[in-house]
Design a protein around this motif. Sequence first.
Motif, mmCIF file in Angstrom:
data_model
loop_
_atom_site.group_PDB
_atom_site.id
_atom_site.type_symbol
_atom_site.label_atom_id
_atom_site.label_comp_id
_atom_site.label_asym_id
_atom_site.label_seq_id
_atom_site.Cartn_x
_atom_site.Cartn_y
_atom_site.Cartn_z
ATOM 1 N N VAL A 61 2.683 13.516 8.923
ATOM 2 C CA VAL A 61 2.179 12.860 7.718
ATOM 3 C C VAL A 61 2.733 11.448 7.626
ATOM 4 C CG1 VAL A 61 2.096 12.945 5.192
ATOM 5 C CG2 VAL A 61 2.121 15.077 6.531
ATOM 6 N N GLY A 62 1.851 10.479 7.466
ATOM 7 C CA GLY A 62 2.286 9.095 7.265
ATOM 8 C C GLY A 62 1.946 8.633 5.866
ATOM 9 N N PHE A 63 2.529 7.551 5.464
ATOM 10 C CA PHE A 63 2.184 6.942 4.187
ATOM 11 C C PHE A 63 1.503 5.611 4.471
ATOM 12 C CE2 PHE A 63 3.863 9.132 0.450
ATOM 13 C CZ PHE A 63 4.505 10.188 1.067
ATOM 14 N N ALA A 64 0.641 5.203 3.591
ATOM 15 C CA ALA A 64 0.066 3.859 3.699
ATOM 16 C C ALA A 64 0.261 3.185 2.350
ATOM 17 C CB ALA A 64 -1.410 3.950 4.057
ATOM 18 N N ALA A 65 1.203 2.258 2.341
ATOM 19 C CA ALA A 65 1.433 1.487 1.120
ATOM 20 C C ALA A 65 0.671 0.196 1.262
ATOM 21 C CB ALA A 65 2.927 1.225 0.967
ATOM 22 N N GLU A 66 -0.342 0.029 0.459
ATOM 23 C CA GLU A 66 -1.207 -1.148 0.613
ATOM 24 C C GLU A 66 -1.319 -1.895 -0.701
ATOM 25 O OE1 GLU A 66 -2.463 -1.973 3.495
ATOM 26 O OE2 GLU A 66 -2.130 -0.157 4.635
ATOM 27 N N THR A 67 -1.702 -3.153 -0.612
ATOM 28 C CA THR A 67 -1.972 -3.910 -1.834
ATOM 29 C C THR A 67 -3.450 -4.272 -1.924
ATOM 30 O OG1 THR A 67 -1.368 -5.922 -0.689
ATOM 31 C CG2 THR A 67 0.359 -4.896 -2.000
ATOM 32 N N ALA B 24 9.804 3.185 4.500
ATOM 33 C CA ALA B 24 9.125 1.889 4.618
ATOM 34 C C ALA B 24 9.828 1.139 5.733
ATOM 35 C CB ALA B 24 9.215 1.131 3.305
ATOM 36 N N VAL B 25 9.249 1.235 6.905
ATOM 37 C CA VAL B 25 9.881 0.671 8.099
ATOM 38 C C VAL B 25 9.484 -0.799 8.236
ATOM 39 C CG1 VAL B 25 10.132 0.916 10.597
ATOM 40 C CG2 VAL B 25 9.643 2.933 9.187
ATOM 41 N N ALA B 26 10.463 -1.659 8.448
ATOM 42 C CA ALA B 26 10.153 -3.080 8.620
ATOM 43 C C ALA B 26 9.321 -3.264 9.878
ATOM 44 C CB ALA B 26 11.444 -3.886 8.742
ATOM 45 N N ASP B 27 8.245 -4.019 9.771
ATOM 46 C CA ASP B 27 7.402 -4.240 10.946
ATOM 47 C C ASP B 27 8.056 -5.191 11.939
ATOM 48 O OD1 ASP B 27 5.414 -2.553 10.094
ATOM 49 O OD2 ASP B 27 4.477 -4.088 8.858
ATOM 50 N N PHE B 28 8.916 -6.088 11.398
ATOM 51 C CA PHE B 28 9.572 -7.079 12.261
ATOM 52 C C PHE B 28 11.073 -7.086 12.043
ATOM 53 C CE2 PHE B 28 5.253 -8.573 11.570
ATOM 54 C CZ PHE B 28 4.852 -8.878 12.859
ATOM 55 N N LYS C 227 -7.751 3.625 8.991
ATOM 56 C CA LYS C 227 -7.380 3.060 10.290
ATOM 57 C C LYS C 227 -6.066 3.657 10.776
ATOM 58 C CE LYS C 227 -9.444 -1.492 9.983
ATOM 59 N NZ LYS C 227 -9.115 -2.770 9.379
ATOM 60 N N LYS C 228 -5.108 3.774 9.847
ATOM 61 C CA LYS C 228 -3.784 4.299 10.220
ATOM 62 C C LYS C 228 -3.864 5.744 10.683
ATOM 63 C CE LYS C 228 -1.347 1.208 7.650
ATOM 64 N NZ LYS C 228 -0.782 0.761 6.413
ATOM 65 N N LEU C 229 -4.721 6.506 10.005
ATOM 66 C CA LEU C 229 -4.884 7.920 10.334
ATOM 67 C C LEU C 229 -5.214 8.053 11.824
ATOM 68 C CD1 LEU C 229 -5.116 10.740 8.942
ATOM 69 C CD2 LEU C 229 -7.534 10.270 8.626
HETATM 70 O O1 C5P Z 1 1.448 0.259 9.362
HETATM 71 P P1 C5P Z 1 2.193 0.633 8.137
HETATM 72 O O2 C5P Z 1 3.581 0.104 8.100
HETATM 73 O O3 C5P Z 1 1.482 0.311 6.863
HETATM 74 O O4 C5P Z 1 2.246 2.234 8.229
HETATM 75 C C1 C5P Z 1 2.844 3.028 7.301
HETATM 76 C C2 C5P Z 1 3.293 4.323 7.898
HETATM 77 O O5 C5P Z 1 3.828 4.120 9.191
HETATM 78 C C3 C5P Z 1 4.427 4.955 7.097
HETATM 79 O O6 C5P Z 1 4.331 6.346 7.227
HETATM 80 C C4 C5P Z 1 5.641 4.382 7.787
HETATM 81 O O7 C5P Z 1 6.768 5.221 7.564
HETATM 82 C C5 C5P Z 1 5.217 4.322 9.227
HETATM 83 N N1 C5P Z 1 5.790 3.211 10.008
HETATM 84 C C6 C5P Z 1 6.557 3.481 11.128
HETATM 85 N N2 C5P Z 1 7.056 2.469 11.901
HETATM 86 C C7 C5P Z 1 6.820 1.189 11.577
HETATM 87 C C8 C5P Z 1 6.037 0.879 10.452
HETATM 88 C C9 C5P Z 1 5.547 1.920 9.689
HETATM 89 O O8 C5P Z 1 6.757 4.636 11.435
HETATM 90 N N3 C5P Z 1 7.327 0.238 12.326
#
Ligand code: C5P
Length: 399
Positions: A321-327, A274-278, A336-338
């Motif tokens: 393979v990515g994960f999408a954790a959504e609410t 779970a990578v921080a977006d900011f 969209k992520k795919l």
């Molecule tokens: O966009 P979102 O954060 O929901 O996307 C989730 C996927 O993207 C996960 O597989 C996560 O590990 C990856 N991710 C990433 N770099 C980021 C944010 C998410 O690789 N800055």
Amino acid sequence: MLKDKHITVYVTGGIAAYKTLNIVRKLIKQQALVQVVMTESAQKFITPLTFATLSQRPVITDNFTPQTENDDFIPHIKVALWTDLAIVVPATANIIGKMANGLADDIASTSLLATKAPKLVFPAMNTDMYDNPAVQHNLTVLKQMNVQIVEPATGFLAEGMTGKGRLPELDTIMTNIEAQFNEKKLAGKKVIVTAGGTKEAIDPVRFIGNRSSGKMGFAMAEVARDLGAEVTLITTVTASLPGINVIQVQTAEEMMKQLQDVFPTADVLIMAAAVADFKPVNVADQKIKKNDDEDIFTIKLTKNPDILQNVAATKTKQFVVGFAAETQNLLENAEKKLNKKNADVILANNVAQADAGFNVDTNKVTLLQKNHEPVSWPLMSKIDVAQKFWEFYINKVEK
Ligand code: C5P
């Protein structure tokens, strides 16, 4: 898969011993040959006769009584050599301590010391006992000796409280046992897994983080290892997983840098972190002090790189393979992520659901791939999700 396998089940003295009866039944149903060994205290909970009846052979309870007329009085060596897989279930703090320290003062500890077979240990005990540093230390020692430990589950315990220490569900136990005999269908494959939430520093003592426990990524890594893959785990959560190359990181940038080093030669990337977006624009050199004149404190954030998107853009042969954790709007956002992230598969889960997503042992996942209808899997343990994913991968890509 378990047919004709020699499985020795060590039952030690915990209340969960009654659950081991069902494990033995399942093993026998799958045509394994099961030898039960019981400690003295285990026999206070369940009689050897019950296990003998279910396992279809006499139970070994001491080292000094011959089992049959022409037995040679050394059951610990006999059973040690006979065993393909040794399972300790439930494993008390006592047997864990003995195994970690090489003690051999009864039939169970002696045979376990004598056997070269792989060992699978299922600790089950009171939460405070489990958390005791002595027990945790012994478990770490066992892991370093390549003994596999299956973490207990959290839930209602026999003494009436809720906590960590329960024996996992039967299905999870069986998945772990079967995994020991998995054909090495990923032999020769290089797998990278990222796990845990990134920690973006605000000052020397504070960070921006999230609730990710790393459990889903760990499960992906462990199942891949059991299937024979060479696994690198890049994680923000401390992990000691036997047979896995663990790289510890904190921030998204560190994670990306480590990943870029290993990605070119990899076959599969599982981006479970779970990578921080900011992240904060500036990291203070010293601990930020409260200011009596200001009730509001602002931290300016800047975008982190999207690791998955950046790395997947350079892919050649890699399956990503990515994960999408959504609410909310789970499938729409995952779809969209795919596309945006150039992933082969997105595993989507609704983290607003109590039994799926962050910090729990179970997950409910929908698998999305381009030009295919999404497939939803039922609620299951994270180990089972990982098992199911790798089955899917082997069938899709390796065949
Ligand atoms: O966009 P979102 O954060 O929901 O996307 C989730 C996927 O993207 C996960 O597989 C996560 O590990 C990856 N991710 C990433 N770099 C980021 C944010 C998410 O690789 N800055």
